[in-house]
Design a protein around this motif. Structure first.
Motif, PDB file in Angstrom:
ATOM      1  N   TRP A 193       0.816  -1.205   0.000  1.00 31.82           N
ATOM      2  CA  TRP A 193       0.000   0.000   0.000  1.00 31.82           C
ATOM      3  C   TRP A 193       0.856   1.264   0.000  1.00 31.82           C
ATOM      4  N   SER A 194       1.905   1.282   0.836  1.00 31.99           N
ATOM      5  CA  SER A 194       2.610   2.552   1.040  1.00 31.99           C
ATOM      6  C   SER A 194       3.330   3.033  -0.208  1.00 31.99           C
ATOM      7  N   GLU A 195       3.865   2.099  -1.037  1.00 32.08           N
ATOM      8  CA  GLU A 195       4.536   2.543  -2.265  1.00 32.08           C
ATOM      9  C   GLU A 195       3.529   3.215  -3.201  1.00 32.08           C
ATOM     10  N   TYR A 197       0.570   4.566  -2.436  1.00 33.19           N
ATOM     11  CA  TYR A 197       0.027   5.803  -1.891  1.00 33.19           C
ATOM     12  C   TYR A 197       1.056   6.929  -1.962  1.00 33.19           C
ATOM     13  N   GLY A 198       2.301   6.592  -1.661  1.00 34.07           N
ATOM     14  CA  GLY A 198       3.376   7.584  -1.756  1.00 34.07           C
ATOM     15  C   GLY A 198       3.527   8.108  -3.174  1.00 34.07           C
ATOM     16  N   MET A 199       3.447   7.215  -4.160  1.00 35.11           N
ATOM     17  CA  MET A 199       3.579   7.638  -5.551  1.00 35.11           C
ATOM     18  C   MET A 199       2.397   8.494  -5.972  1.00 35.11           C
ATOM     19  N   LEU A 201       0.741  10.540  -3.964  1.00 30.26           N
ATOM     20  CA  LEU A 201       0.956  11.867  -3.376  1.00 30.26           C
ATOM     21  C   LEU A 201       2.005  12.656  -4.162  1.00 30.26           C
ATOM     22  N   GLU A 202       2.928  11.934  -4.835  1.00 30.61           N
ATOM     23  CA  GLU A 202       3.939  12.605  -5.662  1.00 30.61           C
ATOM     24  C   GLU A 202       3.412  12.914  -7.063  1.00 30.61           C
ATOM     25  N   GLY A 203       2.147  12.571  -7.328  1.00 31.58           N
ATOM     26  CA  GLY A 203       1.561  12.898  -8.621  1.00 31.58           C
ATOM     27  C   GLY A 203       1.868  11.897  -9.714  1.00 31.58           C
ATOM     28  N   GLU A 204       2.327  10.688  -9.334  1.00 32.28           N
ATOM     29  CA  GLU A 204       2.684   9.706 -10.346  1.00 32.28           C
ATOM     30  C   GLU A 204       1.437   9.070 -10.989  1.00 32.28           C
ATOM     31  N   GLY A 205       0.297   9.172 -10.304  1.00 25.88           N
ATOM     32  CA  GLY A 205      -0.957   8.656 -10.855  1.00 25.88           C
ATOM     33  C   GLY A 205      -2.102   9.582 -10.451  1.00 25.88           C
ATOM     34  N   ASP A 206      -3.269   9.430 -11.135  1.00 28.10           N
ATOM     35  CA  ASP A 206      -4.417  10.272 -10.796  1.00 28.10           C
ATOM     36  C   ASP A 206      -5.198   9.685  -9.632  1.00 28.10           C
ATOM     37  N   SER A 210      -7.087   2.650  -2.137  1.00 31.65           N
ATOM     38  CA  SER A 210      -6.841   2.751  -0.700  1.00 31.65           C
ATOM     39  C   SER A 210      -8.169   2.488   0.001  1.00 31.65           C
ATOM     40  N   SER A 214      -9.212   7.126   3.952  1.00 26.62           N
ATOM     41  CA  SER A 214      -7.947   7.830   3.722  1.00 26.62           C
ATOM     42  C   SER A 214      -8.086   9.357   3.747  1.00 26.62           C
ATOM     43  N   TYR A 217      -7.647  11.001   7.096  1.00 21.83           N
ATOM     44  CA  TYR A 217      -6.305  11.265   7.610  1.00 21.83           C
ATOM     45  C   TYR A 217      -5.843  12.653   7.194  1.00 21.83           C
TER      46      TYR A 217
END
Lengths: 325, 503
Positions: A193-195, A197-199, A201-206, A210, A214, A217
């Motif tokens: 999950w964390s990889e 979700y982190g990606m 948040l970095e804009g790697e996907g739309d 989750s 979420s 949080y």
């Protein structure tokens, strides 16, 4: 060199002197850490029982079950906390668990009758996106859109398996076709999950797979209202997390006391803002603010725990075939 | 010879014992499914391509570094140690800030009105593996260039040899000796690569043996299959190692007088080429690291206290692990036996999951594994670092023996005095490099602690995973920067001590 030998000795020594606890609870890692519900629940229960509780962690729910299977009857666990509905059938097959006898007024969207496994929290899987961007309303719509999604591998991740069963439960024999349609939307499939979700948040996907909780949080911890869960017309697949007492343990009564504490008002009000899931029993103070505005799925979906192993294997093969092309 | 045999047996037992324990517990082997075989094929393909590309690109870089002296050269050599010791998640984050959807490359392409590139797929996996392993290959090749006696370059310069002839006559034999080993090490590293392949691979077509093992364990609880897949992985690396040792030429038997290497390779064109090669390599390696540092810098000031205690634990584990690894490495490399070195290389292919589970099964009857998790982590990390320690020490030990062994024999030097006066003086530099590498690898590796995490104790990589799992991505970025700094610092310290020892 001498110092290193001393240091190594010290590593062994400090680990070995810990005293045997009164109650050993096996759980997954993130439950027991400083950020999870573990410390507050440990403190609360120890104050109530005047005993010493120790959490022993395994990586995640699936690793926790593997650990129990490895140890079998020799397990040190008195209580196991953090299996879920998808793991229940395999967990029951170990024959390790005993009826808990705890009664509670569950606030689950589905009826719960199980003598051995006690729910302590639950959630819906959902795609999370950014406010103001296009929001597909079901899987077909998503497949036709140009939204780029980040998902997790069902073989190594709980949400990944949740998505697999979600699609299978909603579409049955058409599930393979849905996955083929989604193939060009999938940016990548991460191990956990964390990889993903982190990606996201970095804009790697739309969109990222989750939980509907979420966004809570981001609202509660970061005062950020820009992340939203997408309501899907097919309804949302659920994850119910459960705990159970180990039958072979010589601390039966204490284990049952702990399970009763786990669904008490005190413990249940700790869950939402530490595990970021819905409490299994609604706390008297209600849900925290930020949980109020979350997506309420039209239809909760859950495959009966006993049917999961078979469905899972069929669905995994369809998933792999559709996405390997 | 006897201490070497003992070390070889200990290492082999550490790898094969847990495997046997898992197989025994399973009550028999399990046969891989067609999907598992597909994973095996993809694993072989990506590992072979990764090794070839890394070595191919490393050659011109190492050659340029070997024949040029310029200010900042030692900093650049140090930089070449960095990617390899970066924690995987940190490195992937760094690469995505360059090649990802919102990365520098796509932003630049957008300015020119060009369509964006997609980093996910086999090419993304190869990109990441080259990023990790090209610098390692450069460092190992550079050790090779350093081992060429200075007299040869002097002779080549006196004869006014063109670069092509220097390559063929002077550098070629060294490369023939070293390249097969380097290729094997990188192949083995990429063979057991897990997170890189899954995250950048783009989908289940990019599945590795390691994931198939994970699936067998935690999804199907098919221990027999997990053990068979793990054994297959070890077998592949062992075959590759044996092939490499066969292929490796004998190198250059003649000795030099250990004088500092001076080079006279001239020509403006050649200089320009070397400068360009080094600039591209430095940019490729340094940019992701710098971007990681920029992202993490903000949250470095208010890191949770648990991060600092985890950092302390990690440093202790890393030092213990480095000492153990270098000790074992010396014992295995000194007898100069191919068998011992193959055993040392095998550890690269051992699945951490099978290793950890096997150790668990072996220890469980006597003690509770969770109580000794730090000691287990240190030992497993030491064994995992062994191949790099061996790759670094073994060629110089062979070189020293080849050059001065006969003289030592004629003086009846044996045992400790032979080691002290013949081998050790020629080993300081690789010893420093090896110790630094082992310590840094241990710092950055999640290792077996992830299988038996203790709520009260964490190493820094575990703490980062915990922060990530708790939505605390910013704190995780800060902790990643701290981890990178510590790994690199500990590596640089040992490396520096080694390099200054033979002035």
């Amino acid at each position: 060199m001498k110092h290193l030998i001393y240091a190594t000795g010290l590593l062994f020594a400090t680990q070995a002197v810990a005293q045997a606890p009164d109650l050993t609870v096996y759980t997954y890692d993130s439950f027991a850490t400083e950020w999870g519900p573990g410390p507050a629940i440990e403190e609360g229960f120890e104050a109530q029982c005047g005993c010493d509780l120790e959490f022993v962690a395994a990586g995640d729910g699936a690793a926790l079950l593997s650990r129990l299977r490895l140890e079998g009857d020799a397990t040190r666990a008195d209580v196991v906390l953090g299996l879920d509905t998808n793991l229940m059938a395999a967990a029951r097959d170990t024959g390790l668990f005993a009826a808990h006898g705890v009664e509670a007024d569950f606030a689950l969207p589905v009826a719960w009758e199980d003598p051995d496994f006690l729910p302590f929290d639950w959630g819906y899987f959902a795609f999370i996106g950014n406010r103001g961007e296009p929001m597909p309303t079901d899987f077909r719509d998503l497949a036709e859109s140009d939204r780029r999604i980040l998902i997790q591998d069902p073989r190594s991740s709980t949400p990944g398996l949740g998505l697999l069963l979600w699609v299978k439960d909603a579409y049955g024999d058409e599930a393979a076709a849905i996955w083929e349609g989604l193939a060009d939307n999938i940016v990548t499939v991460t191990p956990g999950w964390s990889e993903a979700y982190g990606m996201f948040l970095e804009g790697e996907g739309d969109l990222v797979l989750s939980y509907t909780t979420s966004p809570a949080y981001h609202v509660i911890a970061e005062d950020d209202t820009s992340r939203v869960a997408l309501p899907f017309d097919e309804g949302h697949y659920m994850q119910i997390e459960v705990a159970a007492a180990v039958g072979g343990s010589d601390r039966q009564q204490l284990a049952r006391d702990f399970l009763a504490y786990l669904v008490s008002d005190e413990a249940q009000s700790i869950i939402p803002t530490t595990n970021w899931m819905y409490p299994a029993v609604e706390p008297s103070g209600g849900l925290p603010e930020g949980f109020g505005d979350l997506v309420e799925p039209s239809q909760p979906r859950l495959i009966a725990p006993g049917d999961v192993p078979e469905t899972r294997d069929v669905a995994l093969e369809e998933w792999r075939a559709a996405l390997s092309q | 010879m006897i201490p070497g045999s003992v070390a070889a047996i200990v290492v082999a037992a550490l790898i094969l014992g847990p495997l046997a324990a898992v197989l025994f517990r399973a009550g028999g082997a399990g046969w891989p499914s067609p999907a598992d075989w597909a994973a095996v094929r993809f694993t072989l393909l990506q590992a072979a391509l990764s090794a070839l590309l890394s070595a191919l690109f490393a050659l011109p870089v190492a050659r340029a570094l070997a024949r040029r002296r310029f200010p900042g050269r030692s900093a650049m050599i140090l930089l070449m140690g960095a990617p390899f010791i970066l924690p995987v998640i940190v490195a992937i984050a760094g690469l995505l800030t360059i090649f990802g959807r919102n990365g520098l490359v796509n932003t630049a392409l957008g300015w020119w009105g060009l369509p964006p590139i997609d980093v996910f797929g086999l090419h993304g996996v190869l990109l990441a593996h080259v990023f990790f392993n090209l610098p390692l290959a450069v460092r190992l090749l550079l050790e090779g260039w350093r081992a060429i006696p200075a007299e040869r370059f002097r002779t080549a310069a006196q004869l006014d040899m063109p670069p092509g002839a220097v390559f063929r006559l002077v550098e070629g034999p060294m490369l023939r000796e070293r390249l097969p080993g380097i290729l094997t090490v990188i192949f083995a590293i990429c063979l057991s690569s897990f997170a890189v392949v899954l995250i950048l691979g783009g989908g289940p077509a990019a599945t590795t043996i390691e994931l198939a093992i994970y699936q067998a364990f935690n999804f199907d609880f098919d221990l027999g299959k997990a053990a068979v897949l793990s054994a297959l992985q070890i077998a592949i690396v062992t075959v590759a190692a044996i092939l490499a040792l066969r292929l490796a030429g004998t190198g250059m038997a003649a000795a030099g007088l250990d004088r500092p290497v001076q080079r006279w390779d001239g020509g403006a064109g050649l200089r320009l080429w070397d400068a360009a090669v080094m600039a591209v390599a430095a940019l490729f390696v340094a940019t992701p690291i710098l971007l990681v540092a920029l992202t993490g810098a903000d949250s470095l000031r208010d890191l949770p206290s648990t991060v600092w205690s985890a950092a302390g634990v990690s440093v202790l584990v890393a030092l213990a692990s480095a000492a153990l690894s270098v000790g074992l490495g010396l014992l295995l490399a000194l007898p100069r036996r191919a068998l011992f070195e193959t055993i040392g290389l095998m550890t690269l292919a051992a699945s951490p999951l099978v290793l950890g589970t096997g150790l668990f099964l072996l220890i469980r009857p006597f003690a509770f594994p969770g109580d000794h998790v730090l000691a287990m982590t240190a030992v497993v990390n030491a064994v995992m670092a062994l191949p790099f320690v061996l790759r670094s020490l073994s060629p110089d030990i062979r070189g020293a023996e080849a050059a001065h062994g006969r003289l030592a024999d004629s003086l009846s030097m044996a045992g400790w005095s032979r080691f002290r006066w013949l081998v050790l003086p020629r080993l300081r530099r690789p010893l420093g490099f090896a110790a630094g590498l082992a310590a840094a690898l241990s710092m950055g590796d999640l290792g077996v602690i992830a299988l038996f995490p203790s709520p009260d104790t964490a190493t820094l990589p575990l703490e980062i995973y915990r922060l990530l799992g708790a939505y605390r991505m910013e704190a995780a970025a800060g902790a990643s920067l701290l981890l990178t700094g510590l790994s690199f610092g500990i590596f640089a310290l040992f490396d520096r001590v080694g390099r200054h020892a033979d002035a």
